[in-house]
Motif scaffolding. Structure first.
Motif, PDB file in Angstrom:
ATOM      1  N   UNK A 739       0.854  -1.186   0.000  1.00 30.79           N
ATOM      2  CA  UNK A 739       0.000   0.000   0.000  1.00 30.79           C
ATOM      3  C   UNK A 739       0.892   1.239   0.000  1.00 30.79           C
ATOM      4  N   UNK A 740       0.695   2.114  -1.003  1.00 31.27           N
ATOM      5  CA  UNK A 740       1.599   3.272  -1.164  1.00 31.27           C
ATOM      6  C   UNK A 740       0.876   4.603  -1.047  1.00 31.27           C
ATOM      7  N   UNK A 741      -0.418   4.569  -0.755  1.00 35.43           N
ATOM      8  CA  UNK A 741      -1.121   5.844  -0.622  1.00 35.43           C
ATOM      9  C   UNK A 741      -2.611   5.676  -0.787  1.00 35.43           C
ATOM     10  N   UNK A 742      -3.296   6.844  -0.955  1.00 38.87           N
ATOM     11  CA  UNK A 742      -4.749   6.851  -1.105  1.00 38.87           C
ATOM     12  C   UNK A 742      -5.111   7.387  -2.482  1.00 38.87           C
ATOM     13  N   UNK A 743      -6.107   6.775  -3.109  1.00 39.26           N
ATOM     14  CA  UNK A 743      -6.536   7.181  -4.447  1.00 39.26           C
ATOM     15  C   UNK A 743      -7.125   8.595  -4.409  1.00 39.26           C
ATOM     16  N   UNK A 744      -6.628   9.539  -5.262  1.00 38.83           N
ATOM     17  CA  UNK A 744      -7.152  10.915  -5.278  1.00 38.83           C
ATOM     18  C   UNK A 744      -8.573  11.004  -5.830  1.00 38.83           C
ATOM     19  N   UNK A 745      -9.043   9.948  -6.502  1.00 38.55           N
ATOM     20  CA  UNK A 745     -10.378  10.004  -7.104  1.00 38.55           C
ATOM     21  C   UNK A 745     -11.465   9.445  -6.178  1.00 38.55           C
ATOM     22  N   UNK A 761       1.348   1.659 -10.122  1.00 38.22           N
ATOM     23  CA  UNK A 761       0.468   1.940  -9.002  1.00 38.22           C
ATOM     24  C   UNK A 761      -0.959   1.947  -9.509  1.00 38.22           C
ATOM     25  N   UNK A 762      -1.857   1.218  -8.802  1.00 37.27           N
ATOM     26  CA  UNK A 762      -3.254   1.145  -9.214  1.00 37.27           C
ATOM     27  C   UNK A 762      -4.188   1.221  -8.034  1.00 37.27           C
ATOM     28  N   UNK A 763      -5.433   1.562  -8.295  1.00 37.89           N
ATOM     29  CA  UNK A 763      -6.455   1.688  -7.260  1.00 37.89           C
ATOM     30  C   UNK A 763      -7.035   0.314  -6.952  1.00 37.89           C
ATOM     31  N   UNK A 764      -7.263   0.054  -5.661  1.00 38.64           N
ATOM     32  CA  UNK A 764      -7.836  -1.234  -5.258  1.00 38.64           C
ATOM     33  C   UNK A 764      -9.328  -1.307  -5.553  1.00 38.64           C
ATOM     34  N   UNK A 765      -9.924  -0.151  -5.970  1.00 35.91           N
ATOM     35  CA  UNK A 765     -11.347  -0.126  -6.287  1.00 35.91           C
ATOM     36  C   UNK A 765     -11.612  -0.433  -7.766  1.00 35.91           C
ATOM     37  N   UNK A 766     -10.556  -0.923  -8.461  1.00 39.97           N
ATOM     38  CA  UNK A 766     -10.699  -1.323  -9.862  1.00 39.97           C
ATOM     39  C   UNK A 766     -11.672  -2.506  -9.942  1.00 39.97           C
ATOM     40  N   UNK A 767     -12.605  -2.554 -10.926  1.00 40.23           N
ATOM     41  CA  UNK A 767     -12.713  -1.719 -12.140  1.00 40.23           C
ATOM     42  C   UNK A 767     -13.586  -0.469 -11.993  1.00 40.23           C
ATOM     43  N   UNK A 768     -14.213  -0.289 -10.782  1.00 43.00           N
ATOM     44  CA  UNK A 768     -15.038   0.908 -10.620  1.00 43.00           C
ATOM     45  C   UNK A 768     -14.199   2.174 -10.763  1.00 43.00           C
ATOM     46  N   UNK A 769     -12.991   2.131 -10.203  1.00 41.28           N
ATOM     47  CA  UNK A 769     -12.072   3.265 -10.338  1.00 41.28           C
ATOM     48  C   UNK A 769     -10.841   2.783 -11.089  1.00 41.28           C
ATOM     49  N   UNK A 770     -10.506   3.463 -12.182  1.00 44.30           N
ATOM     50  CA  UNK A 770      -9.407   3.006 -13.040  1.00 44.30           C
ATOM     51  C   UNK A 770      -8.182   3.899 -12.929  1.00 44.30           C
ATOM     52  N   UNK A 771      -8.032   4.551 -11.754  1.00 42.13           N
ATOM     53  CA  UNK A 771      -6.877   5.428 -11.553  1.00 42.13           C
ATOM     54  C   UNK A 771      -5.596   4.587 -11.521  1.00 42.13           C
ATOM     55  N   UNK A 772      -4.582   5.009 -12.296  1.00 38.12           N
ATOM     56  CA  UNK A 772      -3.266   4.374 -12.285  1.00 38.12           C
ATOM     57  C   UNK A 772      -2.198   5.451 -12.308  1.00 38.12           C
ATOM     58  N   UNK A 773      -0.986   5.056 -11.939  1.00 36.07           N
ATOM     59  CA  UNK A 773       0.126   5.994 -11.934  1.00 36.07           C
ATOM     60  C   UNK A 773       1.412   5.204 -12.133  1.00 36.07           C
TER      61      UNK A 773
END
Length: 776
Positions: A739-745, A761-773
């Motif tokens: 775990x490296x942080x919190x999703x900004x979305x 880096x990806x959001x654990x709420x995928x596929x509802x949230x598709x934030x990546x970095x």
């Protein structure tokens, strides 16, 4: 009308037939029986095991959850047949003036009967029939002398089911939620024995990883044909080691200043208990404990097993063989054919073969494997394999009133006299047929008289090496007969001498009241029927058995001290001077190094070496040593320990390395760490013992069941509260995601993931949230 409720249909039939001439009827396609007993109308119906099971009142996937209720068992997959039995009991109970419960007299039986009484019949009170066998005499006695229901047994049974449900469902859901918090999925499980086992394996793994080696030095002197080391052995100070090395490094000769010789005697190895057999088979053949147990089973059991629904006569009633505890007491017949108690151990295996179904004239049935011996009368009493029985064969049974004996005959025939004066009868076989069967079969190892009562029929017990004993039977005639079976084999030269000299075997300290040590009982008539692995284990057992009767091994040990430039070095060697039992049980190897040195002798020094070494971490457990450790900690039983280790391997919690050592995986380590931090009870071996003590106290009415259930709930609530607060952290440990942080979305945890083009880096709420970095 009196309604009698039995535990299963076949028992209902036996009870009805014992009380009179029963008429079979059906309701909702479920059989029941009507019988007239002294002018009273009696209806005998049955359950089919547990008719009710625990379910959540309002099903959800949240935790903690304690709102549960008893519901009909037909809600479970594969138990739809239960529905009609419940309907039948409800309908028949409408016309009942009194209800008698005639289920097995134990915790589960009392619970089955109580639930039938309460939920099917709508009553809280009923009379209780208590019988120790399904003979006519016992059933009539139990009917005419009913007792009250034991609500201590009912409370203990309900408490056991409820507590197990609380722990199983809540801990599983907690783990699933923790994994789900990181949008992952893993099936994780742990048992009350597997938990403590995994814990001490993980602790050893931790010791190994945290171990810091410490350097030390050894001085080695290479002389002609031998190596000697400095008498100090380990030098922890490098400067001291170098100083002495400089003093002796150029020496050309040394002088033998002292030679000591002593002879030691090594007793024969004690006969095998299961744990020792498993360790030896691993040491010499690299067979896993489970594999050894399976091979031993195939050698010793050889098909002597019964159908899982076979009824077994116990001191406190009758129970299906599949429902028996792993060990306990059973009723068997002594030499005078009188019922007596003896210890038993339960065996189980899976088969796919034809079984023999034996039906007697009175309707009694017994389904068994082909080789299982049945006690019959053929001018004398014999145990005959079921496949060799014939129709109209005279079977020895406890369930028939007509002994069919002539007074004139039994006065001159000892076996007929024993039958006449014993607790048995003679019944005839009406029909013998073969049936196809696939599934589990069971048998018992019985101490003392080696028989037990199955569906009222006398059968011989199985011989199987689930034993803690290191002692052979003390009956010389029994041992002599076994040894004589080895004639015309490679073992005969040893067996013959043992018989001629009436040698006594050595024995170990461990004892097992239910069974002697594992020992050879026969020589295979056709060795080609045994696999190579079975032959190896057979040979190991045969040689171990024979060696127990043999002479001690004698070994001479030589220790010498050699002076090199006034520094003492030591050398040692040993040799066998009398081979003794090792000529039979040749598996252990002895080092043969004869130091032919004399005091005052000059010996040439070829070279001196200063060797740097490091201390080593503790060794990992192996498939052999883990069994011994489980025995020492009293975790599991001799029959289940191999299975415990096998389960941990299958779950991926531990793995077997190339050298046979057991290494805890990252998943196994993370499971232990999670439970250590948030639910230490699961890896604490005290948990099972504490729970069993409390359930026993409920049964004895020393403690209220509500107090035990409330304590269990309170204990779980505290544990699960910590789980819930730390779900993400626990999920991180279980999934190995960083775990490296919190999703900004969306505010969900961000973790390092592995993709097609590497890590990101990806959001654990995928596929509802598709934030990546990008990691960069």
């Amino acid at each position: 009308m009196i309604l009698i409720i039995a535990e299963k249909p076949s028992v209902a039939k036996k009870i009805a037939n014992a009380l009179g001439k029963a008429k079979k009827k059906k309701i909702y396609d479920v059989p029941y029986y009507e019988v007239d007993y002294n002018g009273k109308k009696i209806v005998v119906a049955s359950a089919v095991g547990h008719l009710f099971t625990l379910v959540e009142k309002n099903k959800s996937f949240s935790y903690p959850t304690f709102e549960i209720k008893w519901a009909p068992a037909y809600i479970e997959k594969g138990k739809s047949y239960v529905k009609n039995y419940i309907r039948a009991l409800k309908e028949l109970s409408k016309y009942a003036d009194e209800i008698y419960i005639a289920t097995d007299y134990d915790i589960e039986g009392e619970l089955i009967g109580y639930h039938a009484l309460k939920f099917c019949c709508g009553r809280d009170k009923g009379k209780r029939m208590k019988f120790s066998s399904l003979t006519k005499r016992e059933i009539i006695k139990a009917f005419e002398n009913p007792i009250s229901m034991d609500y201590g047994l009912v409370d203990a049974g309900e408490s056991r089911h409820i507590v197990d449900w609380y722990f199983g469902i809540n801990l599983s859901r907690a783990l699933m939620h923790a994994v789900k918090a990181l949008n992952d999925w893993k099936i994780l499980s742990i048992g009350r024995v597997q938990g403590p086992t995994l814990y001490f394996l993980a602790e050893r793994e931790k010791e190994i990883k945290e171990f810091k080696p410490k350097p030390y030095w050894i001085l080695e002197a290479y002389l002609k044909n031998l190596k000697a080391i400095h008498e100090k052995e380990k030098f922890w100070d490098e400067e001291e080691a170098k100083k002495i090395y400089e003093k002796v490094k150029d020496a050309k000769y040394g002088e033998v200043v002292k030679v000591e010789r002593r002879v030691s005697k090594i007793k024969p190895p004690v006969p095998f208990d299961l744990g020792t057999l498993q360790r030896e088979a691993y040491n010499y053949f690299k067979f896993s404990p489970k594999k050894t147990q399976e091979i031993a089973q195939s050698l010793y059991e050889k098909g002597l097993c019964l159908h899982p629904d076979t009824l077994i006569l116990l001191p406190d009633g009758v129970k299906k063989i599949k429902e028996l505890k792993e060990e306990g007491e059973v009723l068997c017949l002594n030499h005078n054919l009188k019922l007596t108690k003896s210890r038993y151990k339960l065996l189980k295996r899976t088969v796919r073969e034809k079984l023999i179904k034996i039906t007697l004239n009175d309707g009694t049935e017994l389904i068994t494997t082909r080789e299982h011996p049945i006690l019959v009368y053929r001018d004398k009493l014999l145990f005959v394999p079921s496949e060799r029985l014939k129709e109209k064969e005279q079977i020895i049974t406890l369930g028939h009133q007509n002994k069919e004996l002539s007074l004139d005959n039994y006065l001159i025939n000892e076996d007929l006299k024993r039958i006449s004066e014993g607790d048995v009868y003679i019944s005839k076989i009406k029909k013998i047929e073969e049936i196809e069967y696939e599934g589990e079969v069971y048998d018992l190892v019985v101490d003392k008289f080696h028989n037990f009562i199955a569906n009222g029929i006398v059968v011989h017990n199985c011989s199987y090496p689930r034993t803690s004993s290191q002692k052979l039977p003390k009956d010389w005639s029994y041992l002599e007969n076994i040894l004589k079976t080895l004639k015309n084999s490679e073992y005969w030269k040893f067996a013959e001498r043992i018989i001629e000299e009436k040698r006594k075997p050595i024995e170990g300290k461990k004892d097992d009241p239910a069974h002697p040590a594992i020992h050879v009982v026969d020589y295979p008539k056709n060795k080609e029927e045994l696999s190579k692995e079975e032959l190896k284990v057979y040979d190991l057992i045969a040689r171990r058995t024979l060696s127990a009767f043999w002479d001690e091994v004698e070994r001479e040990h030589i220790n010498a001290k050699i002076s090199i430039n006034d520094e003492l070095f030591k050398a040692s060697g040993s040799k066998t001077v009398k081979e003794g039992w090792h000529v039979i049980y040749h598996f252990p190897t002895f080092e043969e190094l004869n130091l032919n040195l004399k005091e005052g002798e000059k010996v040439k020094v070829e070279k001196i070496k200063l060797v740097k070494k490091e201390t080593k971490p503790p060794k990992r457990y192996t498939l052999s040593s883990i069994i011994k450790e489980l025995e020492k900690r009293n975790l599991g039983t001799k029959a289940t320990r191999a299975e415990i280790v096998d389960k941990l391997i299958k779950r991926g919690y531990i793995k077997v390395s190339k050298n046979g050592s057991l290494e805890v995986t990252d998943l196994g380590a993370s499971i232990v760490e999670v439970f250590k931090r948030f639910c230490p009870e699961i890896v604490d071996e005290k948990l099972t013992r504490e729970l069993e003590d409390k359930l026993e106290n409920i049964q004895m009415k020393k403690i209220n069941k509500d107090l035990v259930l409330e304590e269990a709930k309170k204990r779980l609530i505290e544990v699960l509260k910590k789980f819930k607060e730390k779900e993400v952290e626990i999920g991180k440990n279980l999934t190995n995601k960083e775990v490296v942080g919190t999703c900004p979305r969306c505010g969900s945890p961000l973790v390092v993931k592995e993709g097609k083009y590497g890590k990101f880096i990806g959001c654990t709420n995928f596929p509802k949230c598709k934030f990546t970095k990008s990691l960069e």
